[in-house]
Design a protein around this motif. Structure first.
Motif, PDB file in Angstrom:
ATOM      1  N   ALA A  24       1.078  -1.294   0.080  1.00  0.00           N
ATOM      2  CA  ALA A  24       0.027  -0.100   0.044  1.00  0.00           C
ATOM      3  C   ALA A  24       0.860   1.393   0.061  1.00  0.00           C
ATOM      4  O   ALA A  24       1.909   1.288   0.749  1.00  0.00           O
ATOM      5  CB  ALA A  24      -0.799  -0.021   1.151  1.00  0.00           C
ATOM      6  N   GLU A  25       0.526   2.109  -0.801  1.00  0.00           N
ATOM      7  CA  GLU A  25       1.356   3.363  -1.038  1.00  0.00           C
ATOM      8  C   GLU A  25       0.658   4.318  -0.298  1.00  0.00           C
ATOM      9  O   GLU A  25      -0.460   4.577  -0.184  1.00  0.00           O
ATOM     10  CB  GLU A  25       1.303   3.878  -2.523  1.00  0.00           C
ATOM     11  CG  GLU A  25       1.887   2.635  -3.454  1.00  0.00           C
ATOM     12  CD  GLU A  25       0.650   1.782  -3.983  1.00  0.00           C
ATOM     13  OE1 GLU A  25       0.983   0.855  -4.790  1.00  0.00           O
ATOM     14  OE2 GLU A  25      -0.552   1.859  -3.419  1.00  0.00           O
ATOM     15  N   SER A  26       1.394   5.478   0.051  1.00  0.00           N
ATOM     16  CA  SER A  26       0.974   6.526   0.780  1.00  0.00           C
ATOM     17  C   SER A  26       1.966   7.722   0.981  1.00  0.00           C
ATOM     18  O   SER A  26       3.170   7.462   0.477  1.00  0.00           O
ATOM     19  CB  SER A  26       0.479   6.361   2.424  1.00  0.00           C
ATOM     20  OG  SER A  26       1.970   6.122   3.128  1.00  0.00           O
ATOM     21  N   GLY A  27       1.537   9.083   1.262  1.00  0.00           N
ATOM     22  CA  GLY A  27       2.488   9.927   1.202  1.00  0.00           C
ATOM     23  C   GLY A  27       2.682  10.954   0.325  1.00  0.00           C
ATOM     24  O   GLY A  27       3.328  12.084   0.067  1.00  0.00           O
ATOM     25  N   GLY A  28       1.669  10.995  -0.862  1.00  0.00           N
ATOM     26  CA  GLY A  28       1.652  11.903  -1.978  1.00  0.00           C
ATOM     27  C   GLY A  28       0.998  13.070  -1.638  1.00  0.00           C
ATOM     28  O   GLY A  28       0.567  13.324  -0.437  1.00  0.00           O
ATOM     29  N   GLY A  29       1.160  14.025  -2.498  1.00  0.00           N
ATOM     30  CA  GLY A  29       0.551  15.318  -2.153  1.00  0.00           C
ATOM     31  C   GLY A  29       1.030  16.319  -3.395  1.00  0.00           C
ATOM     32  O   GLY A  29       1.449  15.945  -4.534  1.00  0.00           O
TER      33      GLY A  29
ATOM     34  N   GLY B 177       4.604  -7.820  -9.772  1.00  0.00           N
ATOM     35  CA  GLY B 177       4.641  -9.023  -9.024  1.00  0.00           C
ATOM     36  C   GLY B 177       3.154  -8.866  -8.353  1.00  0.00           C
ATOM     37  O   GLY B 177       2.018  -9.721  -8.787  1.00  0.00           O
ATOM     38  N   THR B 178       2.940  -8.388  -7.143  1.00  0.00           N
ATOM     39  CA  THR B 178       2.032  -8.229  -6.240  1.00  0.00           C
ATOM     40  C   THR B 178       0.999  -7.400  -6.971  1.00  0.00           C
ATOM     41  O   THR B 178       1.412  -6.537  -7.706  1.00  0.00           O
ATOM     42  CB  THR B 178       2.307  -7.629  -4.929  1.00  0.00           C
ATOM     43  OG1 THR B 178       3.241  -6.709  -5.160  1.00  0.00           O
ATOM     44  CG2 THR B 178       3.464  -8.889  -4.157  1.00  0.00           C
ATOM     45  N   PRO B 179      -0.250  -7.588  -6.882  1.00  0.00           N
ATOM     46  CA  PRO B 179      -1.206  -6.689  -7.363  1.00  0.00           C
ATOM     47  C   PRO B 179      -1.138  -5.192  -6.997  1.00  0.00           C
ATOM     48  O   PRO B 179      -0.535  -4.834  -6.076  1.00  0.00           O
ATOM     49  CB  PRO B 179      -2.692  -7.171  -6.773  1.00  0.00           C
ATOM     50  CG  PRO B 179      -2.251  -8.839  -6.428  1.00  0.00           C
ATOM     51  CD  PRO B 179      -0.765  -8.414  -5.961  1.00  0.00           C
ATOM     52  N   TRP B 180      -1.548  -4.290  -8.016  1.00  0.00           N
ATOM     53  CA  TRP B 180      -1.625  -3.054  -7.572  1.00  0.00           C
ATOM     54  C   TRP B 180      -2.390  -2.374  -6.868  1.00  0.00           C
ATOM     55  O   TRP B 180      -3.420  -2.946  -6.283  1.00  0.00           O
ATOM     56  CB  TRP B 180      -1.981  -2.088  -8.929  1.00  0.00           C
ATOM     57  CG  TRP B 180      -1.279  -2.508 -10.494  1.00  0.00           C
ATOM     58  CD1 TRP B 180      -1.620  -2.946 -11.162  1.00  0.00           C
ATOM     59  CD2 TRP B 180       0.403  -2.199 -10.581  1.00  0.00           C
ATOM     60  NE1 TRP B 180      -0.405  -3.082 -12.157  1.00  0.00           N
ATOM     61  CE2 TRP B 180       0.642  -2.438 -11.701  1.00  0.00           C
ATOM     62  CE3 TRP B 180       1.269  -1.281  -9.744  1.00  0.00           C
ATOM     63  CZ2 TRP B 180       1.858  -2.227 -12.251  1.00  0.00           C
ATOM     64  CZ3 TRP B 180       2.400  -1.450 -10.144  1.00  0.00           C
ATOM     65  CH2 TRP B 180       2.798  -1.695 -11.486  1.00  0.00           C
ATOM     66  N   GLY B 181      -1.837  -1.626  -5.843  1.00  0.00           N
ATOM     67  CA  GLY B 181      -2.613  -0.823  -4.864  1.00  0.00           C
ATOM     68  C   GLY B 181      -3.238   0.386  -5.483  1.00  0.00           C
ATOM     69  O   GLY B 181      -3.490   0.299  -6.651  1.00  0.00           O
ATOM     70  N   GLN B 182      -4.012   0.938  -4.607  1.00  0.00           N
ATOM     71  CA  GLN B 182      -4.618   2.508  -5.004  1.00  0.00           C
ATOM     72  C   GLN B 182      -3.454   3.323  -5.619  1.00  0.00           C
ATOM     73  O   GLN B 182      -3.919   4.271  -6.252  1.00  0.00           O
ATOM     74  CB  GLN B 182      -5.368   2.943  -3.866  1.00  0.00           C
ATOM     75  CG  GLN B 182      -6.378   2.029  -3.447  1.00  0.00           C
ATOM     76  CD  GLN B 182      -7.431   2.667  -2.330  1.00  0.00           C
ATOM     77  OE1 GLN B 182      -7.194   3.729  -1.614  1.00  0.00           O
ATOM     78  NE2 GLN B 182      -8.684   2.518  -2.353  1.00  0.00           N
TER      79      GLN B 182
END
Length: 119
Positions: free
Chosen positions: A5-10, A106-111
């Protein structure tokens, strides 16, 4: 299978810096490479950077080399992408995925996490 899971954008001004994070739930293996990708508006998804889970080897796309730094904290199961000297063309949704190959999903894409660089 691990999920990332990705986070921290802006929103950041051109020339600024931003760090995005990729947290894995589930086990990552020594064979894994954690890859960051991005998808600019109206364009295909592209490889940005990768880091081996087992050692310190890193890989970068030519467009970000020297400006972006990928790193990891194994205790937190987290990979970071530190972005500096940002340009408007870095605007994209950023995704991460664990694979056994560089630049491969590899692993599925997150949001994903949106990074917007204003000029």
């Amino acid at each position: 299978q691990a999920q990332l899971a990705e986070s921290g954008g802006g929103l950041v001004q051109a020339g600024g810096s931003l760090t995005v994070s990729c947290v894995a739930s589930g086990r990552l293996y020594s064979s894994h490479i954690i890859n960051w990708f991005r998808q600019p508006p109206g364009k295909e998804r592209e490889f940005v950077a990768g880091i081996r889970w087992s050692d310190t080897r890193t890989y970068y796309a030519a467009s970000v080399k020297g400006r972006f730094t990928i790193s990891k904290d194994k205790a937190k199961n987290t990979v970071y992408l530190q972005m500096s000297s940002l340009k408007p063309e870095d605007t994209a949704v950023y995704y991460c995925s664990a694979s056994i190959n560089i630049g491969e999903r590899g692993t599925p894409w997150g949001q994903g996490t949106q990074v917007t660089v204003s000029s």
